[in-house]
Scaffold this motif. Sequence first.
Motif, mmCIF file in Angstrom:
data_model
loop_
_atom_site.group_PDB
_atom_site.id
_atom_site.type_symbol
_atom_site.label_atom_id
_atom_site.label_comp_id
_atom_site.label_asym_id
_atom_site.label_seq_id
_atom_site.Cartn_x
_atom_site.Cartn_y
_atom_site.Cartn_z
ATOM 1 N N LEU A 204 73.574 51.520 28.514
ATOM 2 C CA LEU A 204 73.199 51.417 29.929
ATOM 3 C C LEU A 204 74.293 52.045 30.797
ATOM 4 C CD1 LEU A 204 71.883 47.730 30.106
ATOM 5 C CD2 LEU A 204 70.524 49.838 30.025
ATOM 6 N N PRO A 205 73.875 52.575 31.931
ATOM 7 C CA PRO A 205 72.495 52.776 32.382
ATOM 8 C C PRO A 205 71.885 54.020 31.725
ATOM 9 C CG PRO A 205 74.029 53.515 34.065
ATOM 10 C CD PRO A 205 74.873 52.931 32.973
ATOM 11 N N ARG A 206 70.552 54.013 31.574
ATOM 12 C CA ARG A 206 69.872 55.151 30.962
ATOM 13 C C ARG A 206 68.483 55.301 31.557
ATOM 14 N NH1 ARG A 206 68.905 51.039 27.248
ATOM 15 N NH2 ARG A 206 66.740 50.933 26.483
ATOM 16 N N VAL A 207 67.930 56.485 31.486
ATOM 17 C CA VAL A 207 66.557 56.754 31.905
ATOM 18 C C VAL A 207 65.639 56.403 30.747
ATOM 19 C CG1 VAL A 207 64.911 58.510 32.669
ATOM 20 C CG2 VAL A 207 67.281 58.580 33.491
ATOM 21 N N THR A 208 64.692 55.515 30.994
ATOM 22 C CA THR A 208 63.782 55.088 29.929
ATOM 23 C C THR A 208 62.431 55.785 29.989
ATOM 24 O OG1 THR A 208 62.996 53.249 31.312
ATOM 25 C CG2 THR A 208 64.869 52.821 29.838
ATOM 26 N N ALA A 209 62.116 56.381 31.127
ATOM 27 C CA ALA A 209 60.830 57.071 31.252
ATOM 28 C C ALA A 209 60.904 58.076 32.395
ATOM 29 C CB ALA A 209 59.692 56.081 31.504
ATOM 30 N N LEU A 210 60.184 59.165 32.226
ATOM 31 C CA LEU A 210 60.042 60.168 33.283
ATOM 32 C C LEU A 210 58.707 60.851 33.112
ATOM 33 C CD1 LEU A 210 62.656 62.717 34.601
ATOM 34 C CD2 LEU A 210 60.377 63.503 33.949
ATOM 35 N N THR A 211 57.997 61.064 34.203
ATOM 36 C CA THR A 211 56.749 61.822 34.174
ATOM 37 C C THR A 211 56.710 62.738 35.393
ATOM 38 O OG1 THR A 211 55.546 60.090 35.383
ATOM 39 C CG2 THR A 211 55.436 60.033 32.972
ATOM 40 N N GLY A 212 56.090 63.902 35.224
ATOM 41 C CA GLY A 212 55.943 64.812 36.352
ATOM 42 C C GLY A 212 54.995 65.947 36.021
ATOM 43 N N GLY A 213 54.253 66.390 37.051
ATOM 44 C CA GLY A 213 53.343 67.520 36.899
ATOM 45 C C GLY A 213 51.985 67.121 36.374
ATOM 46 N N PHE A 214 50.990 68.013 36.613
ATOM 47 C CA PHE A 214 49.648 67.731 36.095
ATOM 48 C C PHE A 214 48.938 68.959 35.542
ATOM 49 C CE2 PHE A 214 49.132 68.733 40.554
ATOM 50 C CZ PHE A 214 47.945 69.445 40.653
ATOM 51 N N ARG A 215 49.434 70.184 35.812
ATOM 52 C CA ARG A 215 48.867 71.395 35.225
ATOM 53 C C ARG A 215 49.987 72.411 35.071
ATOM 54 N NH1 ARG A 215 43.203 72.162 35.664
ATOM 55 N NH2 ARG A 215 43.578 74.369 35.303
ATOM 56 N N HIS A 216 49.872 73.240 34.037
ATOM 57 C CA HIS A 216 50.946 74.208 33.807
ATOM 58 C C HIS A 216 50.967 75.307 34.857
ATOM 59 C CE1 HIS A 216 47.887 76.847 31.866
ATOM 60 N NE2 HIS A 216 48.714 77.802 32.218
ATOM 61 N N ASN A 217 49.849 75.555 35.532
ATOM 62 C CA ASN A 217 49.822 76.638 36.513
ATOM 63 C C ASN A 217 49.936 76.146 37.951
ATOM 64 O OD1 ASN A 217 47.290 75.481 36.624
ATOM 65 N ND2 ASN A 217 46.143 77.402 36.518
ATOM 66 N N VAL A 218 50.500 74.956 38.119
ATOM 67 C CA VAL A 218 50.717 74.394 39.458
ATOM 68 C C VAL A 218 52.157 73.902 39.563
ATOM 69 C CG1 VAL A 218 50.036 72.606 41.105
ATOM 70 C CG2 VAL A 218 48.299 73.687 39.658
ATOM 71 N N VAL A 219 52.843 74.240 40.637
ATOM 72 C CA VAL A 219 54.165 73.675 40.898
ATOM 73 C C VAL A 219 54.005 72.164 41.063
ATOM 74 C CG1 VAL A 219 56.111 73.599 42.501
ATOM 75 C CG2 VAL A 219 54.995 75.783 41.998
ATOM 76 N N PRO A 220 54.726 71.352 40.284
ATOM 77 C CA PRO A 220 54.495 69.896 40.303
ATOM 78 C C PRO A 220 54.872 69.269 41.638
ATOM 79 C CG PRO A 220 56.432 70.427 38.995
ATOM 80 C CD PRO A 220 55.759 71.729 39.311
ATOM 81 N N PRO A 221 53.926 68.567 42.286
ATOM 82 C CA PRO A 221 54.211 67.961 43.581
ATOM 83 C C PRO A 221 54.799 66.555 43.480
ATOM 84 C CG PRO A 221 51.891 67.718 43.100
ATOM 85 C CD PRO A 221 52.484 68.501 41.952
ATOM 86 N N GLU A 222 54.772 65.951 42.298
ATOM 87 C CA GLU A 222 55.243 64.577 42.148
ATOM 88 C C GLU A 222 55.929 64.399 40.799
ATOM 89 O OE1 GLU A 222 51.642 62.340 42.539
ATOM 90 O OE2 GLU A 222 51.804 62.193 44.710
ATOM 91 N N ALA A 335 56.659 73.091 34.869
ATOM 92 C CA ALA A 335 55.384 72.524 35.301
ATOM 93 C C ALA A 335 55.138 71.084 34.865
ATOM 94 C CB ALA A 335 54.236 73.403 34.789
ATOM 95 N N LEU A 336 55.558 70.724 33.663
ATOM 96 C CA LEU A 336 55.215 69.417 33.103
ATOM 97 C C LEU A 336 56.420 68.843 32.370
ATOM 98 C CD1 LEU A 336 51.834 70.505 31.462
ATOM 99 C CD2 LEU A 336 52.026 69.050 33.478
ATOM 100 N N MET A 337 56.600 67.527 32.484
ATOM 101 C CA MET A 337 57.638 66.865 31.697
ATOM 102 C C MET A 337 57.307 65.391 31.539
ATOM 103 S SD MET A 337 61.788 66.838 32.166
ATOM 104 C CE MET A 337 62.818 65.925 31.009
ATOM 105 N N THR A 338 57.461 64.899 30.314
ATOM 106 C CA THR A 338 57.289 63.478 30.014
ATOM 107 C C THR A 338 58.427 63.043 29.103
ATOM 108 O OG1 THR A 338 54.874 63.622 30.153
ATOM 109 C CG2 THR A 338 55.794 61.730 28.994
#
Length: 470
Positions: A204-222, A335-338
């Motif tokens: 600790l401390p550490r990142v346990t989860a990350l999500t971002g993006g929804f399509r490979h051809n779109v700049v991820p908005p969240e 574009a995408l990361m999990t």
Amino acid sequence: MYKEQISAYFDDPARRAELVAAVSRLVGVKSVREAPAPGAPFGPGPRAALDEALKLCSELGFATRDYDHYVGLADLNDKPTQLHILGHLDVVGEGTGWDTDPYTCVEKDGMLYGRGVSDDKGPVCAALLAMKAVRDLGLPVSKNVRLILGTDEESGSEDIAYYYAREPYAPQAFTPDADFPVINIEKGHYHPDFGASWAAASALPRVTALTGGFRHNVVPPEAQAEILGLKAADVAPLCPGLEEATGARFTCTDAGQGVTVRCAGRNAHAASPDDGINAIAALLELLSRLPLADCPSTQALLGMHALFPFGDNRGRALGIAQSDAESGELTLNLALMTLTETGFTAKFDARFPVCATEETCKKACEASLAKYGISVTGDGEMTAVHMVPADSPLVKTLLSCYETYTGVKDAKPIAIGGGTYVHDIPGGVAFGCDFPGFDPKMHSANEQASVENLLLSAKIFALAIAELCR
């Protein structure tokens, strides 16, 4: 030869009303790809849009065919086919930030708003009404033009591949799914899946989860991350400076023994990453500044930050930046990361110029990833650049039609990063409907199309059909 006749036809207010009504019908169908279903190879939305488009074509008096629910066809006549016009009815997801209902076409001050008004339902309607104009005006054509209505352009173009695996190419083809004057070069595409895995850690401390993006051809908005061992008060002081530097917005919320950090960016088409604010890259900037424990997830995040620093939309840190005079610079969109407790997966979308090779793009990327223990896991092949000679008869004719109605002299074909339906069609080009200087907000909130520009496009298309098929 037919300029005045075509102009008079589309200057009739009835044509304007007809166009807006047609676009509104198609925009009203949410045609985002979903899981396949019986009779709906790309989900119920694209199938419903195809049904509505074919109904519209039939009402306008054209012979139609539903090609196994992959594409729909509308023919001008029963003569040998000279020209294919390829448009698509599927759309990307709506994302966030809209001022209107994205699936209700709204007209305000001469502008249409709604998902698909520019990409590509509005242009489809312009092409359809251009065919109707050629027929209604009785312009002398000895060949057929076929409007091909696709349903999977945004997710891989399986529809067009299906069609052309069974039917021949036309002698000439264009798609009204990009920019004027004429696009004769489409950059190559490279969008590998990559990642790493590790044993679960307890530091600790550490990142346990990350999500971002929804399509490979779109700049991820969240994007968002879960951090164990820190509180909102530990993270929040870093946010104002990063918000000013990136334009992104961060929200920190205490959650159990940790904190949830959400990042809001701005989506854009992956071919124009400078128009967006990449939420994943901005979140990585924040995470790289936190006092995280030295564990596998932290090492992976620091590696990703080093390879994809915020604002590096040319692949410099990844070692693949390059450009040439013909087709411009390589562009890059993370574009995408999990990320989970035991690994991460990600995907970027690069659009590379004519000069790029496997050595300077694919192998250079893989070598850079390997330095951080990251490997390509799938979909790691490069799609070739599509290029049609600027002096080809099709390009020269289309440029002439564009010049006739715009008054532009000596228009030149251009290169784009986006990939269209013609990318794998021999001799095919992209032609309209966006004019220089107009921002359609494609793949973003508040997508827009100018009614006058669509009518002008219809005039240009009608003249092109008359010239190419006479």
